[in-house]
Each structure stands twice: as C-alpha cells, then as structure tokens.
Design an enzyme around this catalytic site. Sequence first.
Site, PDB file in Angstrom:
ATOM      1  N   TYR A 144      -7.141  43.989  29.775  1.00 49.77           N
ATOM      2  CA  TYR A 144      -6.904  42.590  30.167  1.00 49.77           C
ATOM      3  C   TYR A 144      -8.123  41.776  29.803  1.00 49.77           C
ATOM      4  CZ  TYR A 144      -6.101  38.514  33.194  1.00 49.77           C
ATOM      5  OH  TYR A 144      -5.934  37.243  33.690  1.00 49.77           O
ATOM      6  N   ASP A 239     -15.654  43.289  25.936  1.00 46.01           N
ATOM      7  CA  ASP A 239     -15.350  42.440  27.077  1.00 46.01           C
ATOM      8  C   ASP A 239     -15.954  43.110  28.314  1.00 46.01           C
ATOM      9  OD1 ASP A 239     -14.408  40.943  29.130  1.00 46.01           O
ATOM     10  OD2 ASP A 239     -12.286  41.064  28.595  1.00 46.01           O
ATOM     11  N   LYS A 267     -17.592  37.199  36.277  1.00 51.20           N
ATOM     12  CA  LYS A 267     -17.682  37.872  37.570  1.00 51.20           C
ATOM     13  C   LYS A 267     -19.120  37.926  38.128  1.00 51.20           C
ATOM     14  CE  LYS A 267     -13.158  39.788  37.209  1.00 51.20           C
ATOM     15  NZ  LYS A 267     -12.380  40.309  36.115  1.00 51.20           N
TER      16      LYS A 267
HETATM   17  C1  LIG Z   1     -11.510  39.410  35.179  1.00 51.12           C
HETATM   18  C2  LIG Z   1     -11.513  39.701  33.732  1.00 51.12           C
HETATM   19  C3  LIG Z   1     -11.321  38.689  32.775  1.00 51.12           C
HETATM   20  C4  LIG Z   1     -10.942  37.292  33.145  1.00 51.12           C
HETATM   21  O1  LIG Z   1     -11.906  36.632  33.873  1.00 51.12           O
HETATM   22  P1  LIG Z   1     -11.472  35.341  34.754  1.00 51.12           P
HETATM   23  O2  LIG Z   1     -12.746  34.839  35.310  1.00 51.12           O
HETATM   24  O3  LIG Z   1     -10.485  35.860  35.759  1.00 51.12           O
HETATM   25  O4  LIG Z   1     -10.838  34.382  33.804  1.00 51.12           O
HETATM   26  C5  LIG Z   1     -11.476  39.017  31.442  1.00 51.12           C
HETATM   27  N1  LIG Z   1     -11.780  40.271  31.076  1.00 51.12           N
HETATM   28  C6  LIG Z   1     -11.945  41.265  31.952  1.00 51.12           C
HETATM   29  C7  LIG Z   1     -12.305  42.626  31.483  1.00 51.12           C
HETATM   30  C8  LIG Z   1     -11.801  41.016  33.314  1.00 51.12           C
HETATM   31  O5  LIG Z   1     -11.937  42.012  34.194  1.00 51.12           O
END
Ligand SMILES: *Cc1c(COP(=O)(O)O)cnc(C)c1O
Length: 427
Positions: A144, A239, A267
């Site tokens: 994701y 990511d 995060k």
């Molecule tokens: C949480 C997450 C996102 C998205 O971040 P948001 O601040 O919710 O838009 C993208 N990549 C990974 C791996 C994530 O865990």
Amino acid sequence: MSRQHSQAAFARAKRLIPGGVNSPARAFGGVGGEPIFMARGDGAYLYDVDGNRYIDYIGSWGPMIVGHAHEEVLAAVHEAAARGTSFGAPTEAESELAELIIDAVPSVEKVRLVSSGTEATMSAIRLARGYTGRDVIVKFAGNYHGHVDSLLVAAGSSAATLGVPNSPGVTEGTTRDTLVLEYNDVAALTAAFDQHGQRIAGVILEPIVGNMGCVVASPEFLNALRTQTTKHGALLIFDEVMTGFRVAYGGAQSLFNIAPDITTLGKIVGGGLPVGAYGGRAEIMDHILPAGKVFQAGTLSGNPLATAAGIATLQLLKDGHAYTRLEQLGARLEQGLRSAATSAGVAHTVTRVGSMLTFFFHPGPVTNWTTASRSDTAKYAKYFWNLIDRGIYMPCSQYEALFISTAHTNEDIDATINSAQETFAAL
Ligand SMILES: *Cc1c(COP(=O)(O)O)cnc(C)c1O
C-alpha cells in the site's frame, strides 16, 4: 465492558461522515462490529469515550513510536503553536527536520516535506517519471502506498480487507502504466525488466511490508531490485512511510544496507501530526520545482506544528536506545504469542521486525499477498474482539501490522500475552 457512548458517537458520525469514519482502516471492516471512539491517549494507553482503557498496539497506525501525548513532543507543539501555526513562507525548523532526516537515512541527500504519506509517494513516482522520461511504475501486490490513483491496484490492507482491490473512480488510463508483480518473486521481476525495461521509470515497494501484515523482503529479492533497476536505468523507490524511523533510525534500508534512489517517509517523521517526506540523491531531487521542472507544491507543507512534532520525536529516537528497547519488547511479545498459540494448538505464523509484528492465523510461511490472503480472517476477528474485551487494542485487520512504542512496559506485554492465551484457548 460498556461501549454505549461509542455506539452513540458512531450513529451520529454515520449520519455526517461516509461510513462514520475519515479513513476506512478505522471502520473495523475486517473484524465486524462497530469502531470504538477514543477520547484520549497517554503513553501506551488509549481511553475510549466510555472510559475503558486499552493497551494500544496501533499507535495511530505507526506514528506514535514514543507513545501518546509524550511530554517533549507536546511541549514542542505548544511552543510552535504560540509562534503561529502557518506562514506560507520558509522557516528554519524545516531545515532542522530535513537535516535530521538526511543524517539518519543514508541514501537521502535532499528531502522535500509534504503533508501525508500519500502525497510523498505520489510525488516520488512523478519525480521518477519526470527524471527518467518514462511512464511505467512497477508495484507489488499487497503493498500500500497511500490512495494514489495509479498505485491503487492490489493495494493491501484497507482495500484488501474491504475486498476492493481496485477502486471505482480510478480509471483504466491511470493504472495502465502500473505493472503489478508478486512480492519476493525474483523471476517475475527479472522477466518484467527483460520485457519492459526500456519503459520502466521506477519500482516502488515497502521494503518491509506492513500493509498485508508484516512481510519481509528476502535478500535475493532486494538484490534483484537494486541490480535490475540499475541495469535498466529505472529508479528504485523505497516506501518507508511505515518503516522509516520504525524498524531502525535509518529505516529498513539501513538494516538491509541497500541504497534506494528515492525514499518516501511519513508517520513517525510527523510525530503524530500530518506529514510526509520524500528524498534521495541531490541530482535526482534537484529535478523538483523550483530547482527543476517537476511540479509539486503544498500550502501547508513543512507546517510549523508538524515540523516541531517531527523534530521532537526524532530527537527522542536519535541516540538509538529506543530501538534496543523496542527490539526487546518485540521479542518478548513474539515469543509469548508463539508459545501461547502453540500450546493452544492454533495454527499460526508470527512475523516481526523490531516493534512491527503480525500474528497470522496461517501456518506459514507468509512471503507475499497470495500466502498472506490464505489467513483465517474469521479467527482473527474473534481474537481481535476477545482482546478488546480484555482491554487490548490490536489492529482491526489481519492485514495490518501491530506497533509497539517505547511507552510500553514488560508488564503491558505480559498482560497482552496472558489475554492472548485465554483468547487462543477459546477459539
Ligand atoms: C501509511 C502509508 C502510506 C500513506 O500515508 P498517509 O499519510 O496515510 O497518506 C503510504 N505508504 C505506506 C507504506 C504506508 O504505510
């Protein structure tokens, strides 16, 4: 345990907000029942609107690595707020956070701050395309990357839990240039590059997946990713929105000793306020406007409150002691859950890197979306609700990792293991 006030709050929210929540991961779609409304957080605990206390293993889905309402983070936010909340002009704090990130993450020489992880990944793939002059982005099933249109195929957690691998409203045109492969599959990756190498702008992945439950990339897979992208002139995008400052101060790339071309963060970098970031080699990052031509902007990017919370959080993590402690707590929980499940005869696999862990109701091994998706989600739902009734707040989906914070104690972990033991016996 009464949840009357939560029920009333949800009934009201449902009339006002689609599905009653502002992000589907909170809706309990994967476990059934109604979401619990929270009133406050303190350290390792959440308190709901009925006054029930929970040991929290979500940590706001990752950011709260030092626990809720940490004194130093709050003080930093208060001080920043007193000076004004947004100027639309540069501040020195942005460079301070940028410097902390660059010092921590080996492959990052320059970094751009944005307001969410989604914005970071969206901007990173635009940069990869702008830099290479190519169109195709490779992603992996069950990974994701936020709700970016072109990446919202086979997108794990929320999407997988709700059984919506593809969202209505995402056109075929936007996903046409996205190639989805199975995670940890070296042969498929090599074949894709043999066939489409000239068209591939970049490969994006979670180097340790959190969004199909915790799944770790194999060394062979990581090697193939670096070798194939380099050979074909494509960019490797890690990511690390979830893993950055979580699995190690320098993220998954520092654990694996592999340098991606672009890294996305979020995060923890915002200490619980809305933040994202993307960075990489200066030569690549200087393609972004106004240094270069790839457009990306944001009214609240580098926002003073978010920047202050991020700086304060990274300062608390910087000396590395936190990670030793998180590893110890993580190992304790892992061993406890394993032996409780084994003695109750519950088929399981526990995956873990530091303070990120998933208890899969699947005998394993879990290495990709195909294997993860064979987990017994009905059992997970029972486990989840049984733990809720015992004051333990686990992720509301089999396909989300749990997170431990430095505020958790051995006593919290042991209480969790005891409750899990009772739960396994009742399954
Ligand atoms: C949480 C997450 C996102 C998205 O971040 P948001 O601040 O919710 O838009 C993208 N990549 C990974 C791996 C994530 O865990």
